[in-house]
Scaffold this motif. Structure first.
Motif, short mmCIF file in Angstrom:
data_model
loop_
_atom_site.label_atom_id
_atom_site.label_comp_id
_atom_site.label_asym_id
_atom_site.label_seq_id
_atom_site.Cartn_x
_atom_site.Cartn_y
_atom_site.Cartn_z
N ILE A 209 101.68 38.81 55.80
CA ILE A 209 100.71 39.72 55.19
C ILE A 209 100.03 40.49 56.32
O ILE A 209 99.31 39.90 57.15
CB ILE A 209 99.63 38.94 54.38
CG1 ILE A 209 100.28 37.95 53.39
CG2 ILE A 209 98.71 39.91 53.66
CD1 ILE A 209 99.28 36.98 52.75
N LEU A 210 100.28 41.79 56.38
CA LEU A 210 99.68 42.62 57.43
C LEU A 210 98.38 43.22 56.93
O LEU A 210 98.22 43.45 55.74
CB LEU A 210 100.62 43.78 57.82
CG LEU A 210 102.09 43.48 58.11
CD1 LEU A 210 102.80 44.76 58.56
CD2 LEU A 210 102.23 42.38 59.15
N TYR A 211 97.47 43.50 57.87
CA TYR A 211 96.30 44.30 57.52
C TYR A 211 96.53 45.71 58.05
O TYR A 211 97.04 45.88 59.17
CB TYR A 211 95.00 43.73 58.14
CG TYR A 211 93.89 44.75 57.94
CD1 TYR A 211 93.24 44.84 56.72
CD2 TYR A 211 93.60 45.68 58.95
CE1 TYR A 211 92.31 45.84 56.50
CE2 TYR A 211 92.68 46.69 58.71
CZ TYR A 211 92.03 46.76 57.50
OH TYR A 211 91.13 47.78 57.27
N GLY A 212 96.15 46.73 57.28
CA GLY A 212 96.24 48.11 57.75
C GLY A 212 95.03 48.91 57.30
O GLY A 212 94.47 48.66 56.23
N ASN A 230 98.81 38.33 59.39
CA ASN A 230 100.01 38.04 60.19
C ASN A 230 100.51 39.28 60.92
O ASN A 230 101.70 39.42 61.18
CB ASN A 230 101.11 37.48 59.29
CG ASN A 230 100.61 36.37 58.39
OD1 ASN A 230 100.64 36.49 57.18
ND2 ASN A 230 100.13 35.28 58.98
N GLY A 231 99.58 40.18 61.21
CA GLY A 231 99.95 41.38 61.95
C GLY A 231 99.26 42.59 61.37
O GLY A 231 98.35 42.47 60.54
N GLY A 232 99.68 43.77 61.82
CA GLY A 232 99.00 44.98 61.38
C GLY A 232 99.95 46.14 61.13
O GLY A 232 101.05 46.19 61.67
N LEU A 233 99.50 47.04 60.26
CA LEU A 233 100.21 48.30 60.03
C LEU A 233 99.26 49.37 60.57
O LEU A 233 98.15 49.56 60.04
CB LEU A 233 100.51 48.50 58.54
CG LEU A 233 101.27 49.77 58.15
CD1 LEU A 233 102.58 49.91 58.92
CD2 LEU A 233 101.57 49.77 56.65
N ILE A 234 99.69 50.04 61.63
CA ILE A 234 98.79 50.90 62.39
C ILE A 234 99.20 52.35 62.26
O ILE A 234 100.35 52.69 62.57
CB ILE A 234 98.85 50.54 63.91
CG1 ILE A 234 99.08 49.04 64.16
CG2 ILE A 234 97.64 51.09 64.64
CD1 ILE A 234 98.02 48.13 63.71
N GLY A 235 98.28 53.20 61.83
CA GLY A 235 98.58 54.62 61.73
C GLY A 235 98.19 55.34 63.02
O GLY A 235 98.91 55.29 64.02
#
Ligand code: PGA
Length: 251
Positions: A209-212, A230-235
């Protein structure tokens, strides 16, 4: 307890010309000369440079992903790109259901689920995005909205095929605003519970489950330390190699 290897994915959105491959070269240098990254690193560039990113990233362990795919494998769909085409260009992941697609291309949960199924069919791992708007959060319905998106957007195939969930509150995307760490912890715990409920303890506890939404070099460490993140979605912060590398090193 299962340990999940973290994943940091950069979503370049509609940014990037061939020149941007210089940023990738710099990122590769940082990743290979510095301490070994403790995260799986994915870059999702515009489709025009996807093959180049996949080819160039391979030697430094950077994987490539698409930003969207069509539900069908081929056909009369002018301007669209299928999951098979992304895989053929070297992608291993594809983002589906990003809120910008949900909003500006009227993609509903059924379409998002069909896209995730198409991605799996082509051998890609879909990064399925969910998240509430500001008025939904203010109205107290953030969890129920996210839960509905989860149940309708995630295909049953997730039981046997790898998928990634990205929680991205719409109001945090590109705004510099983020939920509090408690709010992130609460939503991620809720998503984890839904995954376990649907896919069972063993499977539900292995899905990332990523946070963005406005994750930056300055707040990455604290956000990535939250339970069930469990990680990130980065713009925005994935466009500059140094910033993206700082976020990757925060894992
Ligand atoms: P942001 O975008 O990091 O620029 O807020 C995140 C995303 O849209 O995936």
């Amino acid at each position: 307890m299962t340990t999940i290897s973290p994943l940091i994915a950069g979503n370049w959105k509609m940014n990037g010309l061939s020149q941007s491959l210089d940023e990738l070269t710099e990122l590769a240098q940082l990743l290979t000369t510095g301490e070994a990254p403790r995260a799986v690193v994915v870059v999702c560039p515009p489709a025009t440079i996807l093959a180049a990113v996949a080819a160039q990233g391979a030697s430094s362990g950077i994987m490539a992903g698409g930003q969207d795919c069509h539900v069908e494998a081929s056909g009369a769909h002018t301007g669209d790109i299928s999951a098979y085409m992304l895989a053929d260009a070297g992608a291993q992941f594809v983002i589906v259901g990003h809120s910008e697609r949900r909003a500006s291309h009227a993609e509903n949960d059924d379409i998002v689920r069909a896209k995730a199924e198409a991605a799996i069919g082509a051998g890609l791992k879909p990064i399925i995005c969910v998240g509430e708007t500001e008025s939904e959060r203010d109205g107290g319905s953030a969890e129920s909205i996210v839960n509905q998106q989860l149940s309708r957007s995630i295909p049953d195939a997730a039981e046997h095929h790898e998928i990634v969930v990205a929680y991205e509150p719409v109001w945090a995307i590109g705004t510099g605003r983020t939920p509090t760490l408690e709010e992130i912890a609460q939503m991620h715990a809720n998503i984890r519970a839904r995954l376990v409920e649907r896919f069972g303890e063993e499977r539900g506890n292995t899905l990332r489950i990523l946070y963005g939404g406005s994750m930056k070099p300055l707040n990455a460490r604290e956000i990535l330390n939250v339970d069930n993140v469990n990680g990130g979605l980065i713009g925005g912060a994935s466009l500059l190699a140094k910033d993206f590398y700082t976020i990757i090193s925060s894992v």
